[in-house]
Design a protein around this motif. Structure first.
Motif, PDB file in Angstrom:
ATOM      1  N   VAL A   1      -3.350   2.257  -5.449  1.00  0.00           N
ATOM      2  CA  VAL A   1      -4.122   1.228  -5.866  1.00  0.00           C
ATOM      3  C   VAL A   1      -4.921   1.924  -7.267  1.00  0.00           C
ATOM      4  CG1 VAL A   1      -6.382   1.399  -4.785  1.00  0.00           C
ATOM      5  CG2 VAL A   1      -5.440  -0.811  -5.487  1.00  0.00           C
ATOM      6  N   PHE A   2      -5.108   3.020  -7.077  1.00  0.00           N
ATOM      7  CA  PHE A   2      -6.157   3.800  -7.907  1.00  0.00           C
ATOM      8  C   PHE A   2      -5.310   3.815  -9.525  1.00  0.00           C
ATOM      9  CE2 PHE A   2      -7.365   5.155  -3.907  1.00  0.00           C
ATOM     10  CZ  PHE A   2      -8.486   4.762  -4.002  1.00  0.00           C
ATOM     11  N   THR A   3      -3.961   4.000  -9.472  1.00  0.00           N
ATOM     12  CA  THR A   3      -3.270   3.693 -10.747  1.00  0.00           C
ATOM     13  C   THR A   3      -3.634   2.374 -11.463  1.00  0.00           C
ATOM     14  OG1 THR A   3      -1.718   5.105  -9.960  1.00  0.00           O
ATOM     15  CG2 THR A   3      -0.958   3.794 -11.896  1.00  0.00           C
TER      16      THR A   3
ATOM     17  N   GLU B   1     -12.517  15.458   0.000  1.00  0.00           N
ATOM     18  CA  GLU B   1     -11.168  16.075   0.191  1.00  0.00           C
ATOM     19  C   GLU B   1     -10.142  15.297   1.055  1.00  0.00           C
ATOM     20  OE1 GLU B   1     -13.337  18.973   1.784  1.00  0.00           O
ATOM     21  OE2 GLU B   1     -12.938  17.834   3.750  1.00  0.00           O
ATOM     22  N   PHE B   2      -8.939  15.623   0.941  1.00  0.00           N
ATOM     23  CA  PHE B   2      -8.028  14.992   1.921  1.00  0.00           C
ATOM     24  C   PHE B   2      -7.903  15.826   3.028  1.00  0.00           C
ATOM     25  CE2 PHE B   2      -3.554  14.076   3.321  1.00  0.00           C
ATOM     26  CZ  PHE B   2      -3.433  12.576   2.742  1.00  0.00           C
ATOM     27  N   SER B   3      -8.820  15.385   4.189  1.00  0.00           N
ATOM     28  CA  SER B   3      -8.886  16.029   5.274  1.00  0.00           C
ATOM     29  C   SER B   3      -9.368  15.049   6.403  1.00  0.00           C
ATOM     30  CB  SER B   3      -9.684  16.930   5.276  1.00  0.00           C
ATOM     31  OG  SER B   3     -10.399  17.168   6.483  1.00  0.00           O
TER      32      SER B   3
ATOM     33  N   GLY C   1       0.791  -1.034  -0.031  1.00  0.00           N
ATOM     34  CA  GLY C   1      -0.056  -0.054   0.084  1.00  0.00           C
ATOM     35  C   GLY C   1       0.817   1.380   0.235  1.00  0.00           C
ATOM     36  N   GLY C   2       0.418   2.335   0.489  1.00  0.00           N
ATOM     37  CA  GLY C   2       1.275   3.552   0.574  1.00  0.00           C
ATOM     38  C   GLY C   2       0.847   4.619  -0.425  1.00  0.00           C
ATOM     39  N   ALA C   3       1.436   5.394  -0.627  1.00  0.00           N
ATOM     40  CA  ALA C   3       1.176   6.710  -1.592  1.00  0.00           C
ATOM     41  C   ALA C   3       1.295   6.532  -2.894  1.00  0.00           C
ATOM     42  CB  ALA C   3       1.575   7.849  -1.302  1.00  0.00           C
ATOM     43  N   LYS C   4       2.594   5.970  -3.303  1.00  0.00           N
ATOM     44  CA  LYS C   4       2.860   6.000  -4.495  1.00  0.00           C
ATOM     45  C   LYS C   4       3.486   4.482  -5.342  1.00  0.00           C
ATOM     46  CE  LYS C   4       5.840   9.505  -5.918  1.00  0.00           C
ATOM     47  NZ  LYS C   4       7.061  10.216  -5.497  1.00  0.00           N
ATOM     48  N   VAL C   5       2.735   4.263  -6.328  1.00  0.00           N
ATOM     49  CA  VAL C   5       2.892   3.075  -7.257  1.00  0.00           C
ATOM     50  C   VAL C   5       4.309   2.887  -7.601  1.00  0.00           C
ATOM     51  CG1 VAL C   5       2.183   3.505  -9.332  1.00  0.00           C
ATOM     52  CG2 VAL C   5       1.996   1.044  -8.481  1.00  0.00           C
TER      53      VAL C   5
ATOM     54  N   ASN D   1       4.107  -3.806   3.497  1.00  0.00           N
ATOM     55  CA  ASN D   1       4.471  -2.465   3.366  1.00  0.00           C
ATOM     56  C   ASN D   1       3.399  -1.617   2.782  1.00  0.00           C
ATOM     57  OD1 ASN D   1       6.199  -0.206   1.895  1.00  0.00           O
ATOM     58  ND2 ASN D   1       7.635  -1.109   3.308  1.00  0.00           N
ATOM     59  N   GLY D   2       3.433  -0.657   3.533  1.00  0.00           N
ATOM     60  CA  GLY D   2       2.518   0.666   3.072  1.00  0.00           C
ATOM     61  C   GLY D   2       0.935   0.436   3.780  1.00  0.00           C
ATOM     62  N   PRO D   3       0.442   1.370   4.086  1.00  0.00           N
ATOM     63  CA  PRO D   3      -0.914   1.540   4.804  1.00  0.00           C
ATOM     64  C   PRO D   3      -1.851   1.225   3.664  1.00  0.00           C
ATOM     65  CG  PRO D   3       0.016   3.538   4.879  1.00  0.00           C
ATOM     66  CD  PRO D   3       1.248   2.873   4.660  1.00  0.00           C
TER      67      PRO D   3
ATOM     68  N   GLY E   1      -4.752   2.873   3.501  1.00  0.00           N
ATOM     69  CA  GLY E   1      -5.370   4.123   3.188  1.00  0.00           C
ATOM     70  C   GLY E   1      -4.785   5.015   4.172  1.00  0.00           C
ATOM     71  N   VAL E   2      -5.325   6.183   4.266  1.00  0.00           N
ATOM     72  CA  VAL E   2      -4.789   7.290   5.081  1.00  0.00           C
ATOM     73  C   VAL E   2      -5.065   7.097   6.626  1.00  0.00           C
ATOM     74  CG1 VAL E   2      -4.657   9.979   5.276  1.00  0.00           C
ATOM     75  CG2 VAL E   2      -5.100   9.028   3.081  1.00  0.00           C
ATOM     76  N   PHE E   3      -4.332   6.098   6.945  1.00  0.00           N
ATOM     77  CA  PHE E   3      -4.576   5.676   8.336  1.00  0.00           C
ATOM     78  C   PHE E   3      -4.628   6.846   9.497  1.00  0.00           C
ATOM     79  CE2 PHE E   3       0.074   5.647   8.344  1.00  0.00           C
ATOM     80  CZ  PHE E   3       0.370   5.996   9.534  1.00  0.00           C
ATOM     81  N   GLU E   4      -3.858   7.749   9.101  1.00  0.00           N
ATOM     82  CA  GLU E   4      -3.755   8.997  10.034  1.00  0.00           C
ATOM     83  C   GLU E   4      -4.874   9.665  10.362  1.00  0.00           C
ATOM     84  OE1 GLU E   4      -2.066   8.733   7.442  1.00  0.00           O
ATOM     85  OE2 GLU E   4       0.119   8.918   7.481  1.00  0.00           O
ATOM     86  N   PHE E   5      -5.896   9.460   9.281  1.00  0.00           N
ATOM     87  CA  PHE E   5      -7.277   9.918   9.721  1.00  0.00           C
ATOM     88  C   PHE E   5      -8.381   8.888   9.874  1.00  0.00           C
ATOM     89  CE2 PHE E   5      -6.742  12.967   5.680  1.00  0.00           C
ATOM     90  CZ  PHE E   5      -5.643  13.548   6.279  1.00  0.00           C
TER      91      PHE E   5
HETATM   92  P1  AMP Z   1       4.385   5.494   1.521  1.00  0.00           P
HETATM   93  O1  AMP Z   1       5.293   6.316   2.231  1.00  0.00           O
HETATM   94  O2  AMP Z   1       4.472   5.244   0.039  1.00  0.00           O
HETATM   95  O3  AMP Z   1       4.329   3.848   2.270  1.00  0.00           O
HETATM   96  O4  AMP Z   1       3.053   6.227   2.044  1.00  0.00           O
HETATM   97  C1  AMP Z   1       2.435   6.120   3.078  1.00  0.00           C
HETATM   98  C2  AMP Z   1       1.510   7.330   2.990  1.00  0.00           C
HETATM   99  O5  AMP Z   1       0.315   6.933   2.111  1.00  0.00           O
HETATM  100  C3  AMP Z   1       0.430   7.331   4.664  1.00  0.00           C
HETATM  101  O6  AMP Z   1       0.985   8.504   4.907  1.00  0.00           O
HETATM  102  C4  AMP Z   1      -0.849   7.226   3.787  1.00  0.00           C
HETATM  103  O7  AMP Z   1      -1.787   8.395   4.621  1.00  0.00           O
HETATM  104  C5  AMP Z   1      -0.692   7.615   2.386  1.00  0.00           C
HETATM  105  N1  AMP Z   1      -1.993   7.089   1.794  1.00  0.00           N
HETATM  106  C6  AMP Z   1      -2.580   5.620   1.863  1.00  0.00           C
HETATM  107  N2  AMP Z   1      -3.411   5.528   1.160  1.00  0.00           N
HETATM  108  C7  AMP Z   1      -3.699   6.754   0.743  1.00  0.00           C
HETATM  109  C8  AMP Z   1      -4.778   7.221  -0.379  1.00  0.00           C
HETATM  110  N3  AMP Z   1      -5.575   6.418  -0.731  1.00  0.00           N
HETATM  111  N4  AMP Z   1      -4.583   8.307  -0.730  1.00  0.00           N
HETATM  112  C9  AMP Z   1      -3.860   9.147  -0.307  1.00  0.00           C
HETATM  113  N5  AMP Z   1      -2.882   8.851   0.348  1.00  0.00           N
HETATM  114  C10 AMP Z   1      -2.901   7.715   0.981  1.00  0.00           C
END
Ligand code: AMP
Length: 399
Positions: free
Chosen positions: A224-226, A273-275, A196-200, A318-320, A322-326
């Motif tokens: 995953v959206f890519t 939104e991202f919030s 998971g995580g932000a960037k593919v 490796n990688g959350p 979703g935006v687990f911080e929210f």
């Molecule tokens: P990474 O450093 O690539 O492992 O990315 C971790 C970050 O990805 C975390 O801070 C998450 O909040 C963010 N993230 C996870 N899912 C999404 C999502 N669907 N949209 C935006 N950011 C995300």
């Protein structure tokens, strides 16, 4: 490649230079998660027990050669001292410390300031890195590499410095390597990987390499959206890397021909939104509204991922998801973390955000097989790359 460990060095009363990774999250001067400092304790305690003096070199964040108060290691010195119950000297300096370092007595510790305040540490210019390493090498007689989070970097204090002195990996790096070897050398099957995580773009190489080795790859997070967009789905305002559509489509085809199961979510929690205030709505991945962004995998998908994960005998994550911080978008990451705790074989949480996610979400570290301190480093290891910091600590490379 065989990396030396502490048993390969005569530590007794030595003057040791120890490279650690103290890249901990700090907010308003307070350490939020001291996992990486705690992970350095076994080596430091072993050195103290052997009557060594210790000069610690470590980094925090990416200051790119610019000194900044927020990235000072001063709070780390305090926390380390507390955890060890012993004084840790810290004077905010990096260069010109040879005399002070050499004057340290048995069991005394000096922590240098954030090594990345020195531009030469991360410079692309080998000569600059070598000059810094040469000066640092006068601070002690042995080098111990224990900053796992930086071993994939060709940096002065990780690579060039290690090569100038008799060296070995510390307890943390040795433990990390052992786990990574279990993941690469005949892992128990089924072998599942959750990414998971932000960037593919960060994960393409690892997916590509793992396709030949694993039975299952579950994909969540922003990346995953890519994949979904490459399959022609509407993804609204979600994160996307369109230049990778072709690459991810090819990966999916390769997976199919190799018989590797790829799990993509079928439902998604979206928000406007991202919030952290964003209201979460559950939608099918076939019906993501154009004015919403996907911020977590949906409930059904999380359960489906979990069901597949618990059947595996080896799992690397490796990688959350979703935006687990929210709080509204942390469910997927929680469900996956829980599933990893139920794996009967080896479950490995691969560093960085996933490691702090499981701690922040309240999971006990002991519920997992292993929590790595290095996200980038473990991914690069699994990609099959040579890691400079480990090459420098390999057999036949000491002075
Ligand atoms: P990474 O450093 O690539 O492992 O990315 C971790 C970050 O990805 C975390 O801070 C998450 O909040 C963010 N993230 C996870 N899912 C999404 C999502 N669907 N949209 C935006 N950011 C995300």
């Amino acid at each position: 490649m065989s990396v030396k460990d502490l048993n390969d060095l005569n530590l007794n009363s030595s003057k040791v230079i120890l490279r650690c990774d103290f890249n901990v999250p700090i907010k308003n001067g307070e350490i939020v998660d001291d996992g990486r400092i705690v992970a350095s304790l076994p080596t430091i305690k072993r050195l103290l027990a052997a009557d060594c003096s210790i000069v610690i070199i470590a980094h925090l964040g990416r200051p790119k050669g610019v000194v900044s108060a927020e990235l000072s290691l001063a709070p780390v010195a305090k926390r380390l001292s507390k955890l060890l119950d012993t004084p840790v000297e810290f004077n905010g300096e990096i260069r010109g410390q040879s005399q002070d370092a050499r004057a340290l007595k048995a069991k005394q510790i000096l922590l240098l300031e954030n090594i990345r305040f020195e531009e030469a540490e991360t410079s692309k210019d080998e000569k600059l890195r070598e000059a810094l390493a040469k000066e640092l090498s006068t601070y002690g007689d042995l080098y111990i590499g224990d900053g796992f989070g930086a071993v994939h970097r060709k940096h002065a204090s990780v690579y060039e410095l290690a090569k100038l002195l008799p060296n070995a990996a510390g307890e943390l790096v040795s433990a990390e390597i052992k786990v990574l070897e279990r993941l690469t050398d005949q892992p128990a099957r089924p072998y599942g990987v959750v990414l998971g995580g932000a960037k593919v773009s960060d994960k393409i190489a690892v997916i590509s390499n793992l396709l030949n080795k694993v039975d299952l790859i579950a994909i969540g997070g922003g990346m995953v959206f890519t994949f979904l967009a490459a399959q022609g789905k509407e993804i609204g305002k979600s994160l996307v890397e369109p230049d990778l559509f072709q690459v991810v489509s090819e990966l999916l085809e390769r997976a199919q021909s190799l018989g590797v199961k790829i799990l993509l979510p079928t439902d998604i929690f979206v928000g406007p939104e991202f919030s952290d205030q964003a209201v979460a709505t559950l939608v099918s991945t076939d019906a993501i509204p154009s004015d919403q962004m996907g911020l977590d995998i949906g409930e059904k998908s999380a359960q489906e991922f979990a069901r597949e994960i618990v059947k595996c005998k080896t799992v690397f994550w490796n990688g959350p998801m979703g935006v687990f911080e929210f709080a509204n978008f942390s469910n997927g990451t929680k469900v996956i973390a829980q599933a990893l705790t139920e794996v009967s074989g080896l479950s490995v949480v691969g560093g960085g955000d996933s490691a702090s996610a499981v701690r922040q979400l309240g999971f006990k570290e002991s519920s997992f097989g292993y929590i790595s301190t290095g996200g980038g480093a473990s991914l690069e290891y699994l990609e099959g790359k040579e890691l400079p910091g480990l090459v420098a600590l390999s057999q036949g490379r000491d002075a």
